[in-house]
Design a protein around this motif. Structure first.
Motif, mmCIF file in Angstrom:
data_model
loop_
_atom_site.group_PDB
_atom_site.id
_atom_site.type_symbol
_atom_site.label_atom_id
_atom_site.label_comp_id
_atom_site.label_asym_id
_atom_site.label_seq_id
_atom_site.Cartn_x
_atom_site.Cartn_y
_atom_site.Cartn_z
ATOM 1 N N SER A 1 -12.742 -7.071 1.573
ATOM 2 C CA SER A 1 -12.314 -6.861 0.195
ATOM 3 C C SER A 1 -12.575 -8.115 -0.593
ATOM 4 O O SER A 1 -12.477 -9.219 -0.096
ATOM 5 C CB SER A 1 -10.824 -6.534 0.137
ATOM 6 N N SER A 2 -12.897 -7.950 -1.858
ATOM 7 C CA SER A 2 -13.144 -9.111 -2.699
ATOM 8 C C SER A 2 -11.898 -9.928 -2.922
ATOM 9 O O SER A 2 -11.959 -11.100 -3.251
ATOM 10 C CB SER A 2 -13.702 -8.636 -4.056
ATOM 11 N N SER A 3 -10.736 -9.310 -2.744
ATOM 12 C CA SER A 3 -9.501 -10.040 -3.004
ATOM 13 C C SER A 3 -9.157 -11.010 -1.897
ATOM 14 O O SER A 3 -8.398 -11.945 -2.094
ATOM 15 C CB SER A 3 -8.333 -9.052 -3.174
ATOM 16 N N GLY A 4 -9.681 -10.768 -0.702
ATOM 17 C CA GLY A 4 -9.371 -11.648 0.418
ATOM 18 C C GLY A 4 -7.932 -11.547 0.887
ATOM 19 O O GLY A 4 -7.408 -12.441 1.503
ATOM 20 N N SER A 5 -7.293 -10.427 0.599
ATOM 21 C CA SER A 5 -5.875 -10.280 0.918
ATOM 22 C C SER A 5 -5.686 -9.609 2.263
ATOM 23 O O SER A 5 -6.573 -9.573 3.088
ATOM 24 C CB SER A 5 -5.204 -9.452 -0.176
ATOM 25 N N VAL A 6 -4.494 -9.037 2.458
ATOM 26 C CA VAL A 6 -4.206 -8.286 3.670
ATOM 27 C C VAL A 6 -5.317 -7.286 3.945
ATOM 28 O O VAL A 6 -5.750 -7.087 5.065
ATOM 29 C CB VAL A 6 -2.885 -7.506 3.501
ATOM 30 N N HIS A 7 -5.778 -6.653 2.895
ATOM 31 C CA HIS A 7 -6.837 -5.656 2.970
ATOM 32 C C HIS A 7 -8.077 -6.233 3.629
ATOM 33 O O HIS A 7 -8.853 -5.518 4.229
ATOM 34 C CB HIS A 7 -7.139 -5.247 1.519
ATOM 35 N N LEU B 1 -8.334 10.831 -5.000
ATOM 36 C CA LEU B 1 -7.499 11.232 -3.871
ATOM 37 C C LEU B 1 -6.536 10.114 -3.481
ATOM 38 O O LEU B 1 -5.371 10.365 -3.173
ATOM 39 C CB LEU B 1 -8.379 11.600 -2.671
ATOM 40 N N ALA B 2 -7.031 8.886 -3.488
ATOM 41 C CA ALA B 2 -6.192 7.745 -3.114
ATOM 42 C C ALA B 2 -4.992 7.638 -4.034
ATOM 43 O O ALA B 2 -3.852 7.485 -3.590
ATOM 44 C CB ALA B 2 -7.016 6.457 -3.147
ATOM 45 N N LEU C 1 -8.374 6.823 3.064
ATOM 46 C CA LEU C 1 -7.796 7.158 1.769
ATOM 47 C C LEU C 1 -7.542 5.933 0.897
ATOM 48 O O LEU C 1 -7.873 5.934 -0.288
ATOM 49 C CB LEU C 1 -6.463 7.887 1.973
ATOM 50 N N TRP C 2 -6.944 4.895 1.473
ATOM 51 C CA TRP C 2 -6.369 3.837 0.650
ATOM 52 C C TRP C 2 -6.999 2.451 0.790
ATOM 53 O O TRP C 2 -6.779 1.590 -0.060
ATOM 54 C CB TRP C 2 -4.870 3.679 0.976
ATOM 55 N N SER C 3 -7.751 2.197 1.847
ATOM 56 C CA SER C 3 -8.149 0.815 2.125
ATOM 57 C C SER C 3 -9.133 0.245 1.105
ATOM 58 O O SER C 3 -9.267 -0.974 0.992
ATOM 59 C CB SER C 3 -8.742 0.696 3.530
ATOM 60 N N PRO D 1 -2.181 2.870 -4.459
ATOM 61 C CA PRO D 1 -2.690 3.049 -3.093
ATOM 62 C C PRO D 1 -3.071 1.731 -2.430
ATOM 63 O O PRO D 1 -2.875 1.561 -1.225
ATOM 64 C CB PRO D 1 -3.908 3.967 -3.276
ATOM 65 N N GLY D 2 -3.594 0.795 -3.214
ATOM 66 C CA GLY D 2 -3.947 -0.498 -2.642
ATOM 67 C C GLY D 2 -2.741 -1.263 -2.141
ATOM 68 O O GLY D 2 -2.767 -1.884 -1.073
ATOM 69 N N ILE D 3 -1.648 -1.209 -2.905
ATOM 70 C CA ILE D 3 -0.421 -1.901 -2.493
ATOM 71 C C ILE D 3 0.223 -1.201 -1.294
ATOM 72 O O ILE D 3 0.698 -1.854 -0.353
ATOM 73 C CB ILE D 3 0.575 -1.967 -3.673
#
Length: 238
Positions: free
Chosen positions: A4-10, A52-53, A91-93, A101-103
């Motif tokens: 992910s571009s955010s570099g977070s948990v995702h 859908l997400a 669905l959400w990642s 959905p991201g959170i």
């Protein structure tokens, strides 16, 4: 965590993300519409997947907020455990961290990581929070948590997102990540001091680098949770 571009948990594949759970999950999800699952299996375009997400995240949150059935809460809490991470990730990642959905994806990954690595996390908490501070109170964690305390906190944060104040749950998740980041930094400093005058510590130095990379990912996750709490209170987390 996936990229992910955010570099977070995702995005922290080696840190937050659970191990792939394989194909042992039930064929018919307990919480997700079978027709929706069939759509995903058949492939949908990115715009449809985004719709859908958002719709599934909002529906799931709304359903639990309006139920008094503890079994529904339990099933939602263990959604990733029961259905496998692959389905939920589909669905959400890919959702942005400033979306519902991201959170929710990040909250589920936080719970999975806390439950799986509870022993090392309890040790890192004690290093990052040697004395009780505001973070302890916000996260709801004792000064010296046991492995079971970490697992209970993981469930408490996620269930609180569905049954309590969503913003408060996000603030608890953020505070928790902040303390673990501090714990990782303390552990990295300790290891570096040990290796300072050694020339045979290449593997250990590589391990320290991975730890610090994980800490950076968690730091971004903490920011994502804090920002999500702000957006939720403004009615802008969708």
């Amino acid at each position: 965590m996936s990229t992910s571009s955010s570099g977070s948990v995702h995005a922290a594949g080696s840190g937050f993300a659970p191990a792939r759970l394989g194909a042992s999950r039930p064929a018919r999800p307990a919480q997700l519409d079978p027709a929706l699952v069939n759509q995903i299996a058949g492939g949908v375009d990115p715009e449809q997947l985004s719709d859908l997400a958002h719709s599934t995240a909002a529906s799931l949150l709304d359903r639990v907020h309006h139920t008094e059935d503890p079994e529904v809460v339990r099933r939602v809490l263990t959604l990733v455990d029961m259905e496998g991470v692959d389905l939920v990730a589909e669905l959400w990642s890919h959702a942005e961290p400033d979306s519902l959905p991201g959170i929710l994806w990040r909250l589920y990954m936080l719970r999975t990581w806390m439950t799986r690595d509870r022993e090392s996390i309890s040790r890192l908490w004690r290093m990052g929070e040697p004395v009780a501070t505001a973070a302890s109170a916000i996260a709801g964690v004792d000064q010296a948590p046991t492995e079971d305390d970490i697992a209970r906190t993981a469930d408490s944060i996620l269930s609180g997102a569905f049954t309590g104040d969503f913003a408060v749950a996000l603030e608890r998740a953020s505070a928790f990540c902040d303390v673990i980041v501090a714990g990782i930094a303390a552990e990295a400093k300790r290891r570096n001091a040990y290796l300072e005058h050694r020339t045979d510590g290449h593997a250990q130095r590589a391990a320290i680098a991975r730890m610090l990379h994980h800490a950076a990912s968690l730091r971004q996750s903490a920011e994502d949770f804090r920002h999500g709490a702000i957006l939720w209170r403004r009615g802008k987390l969708e």
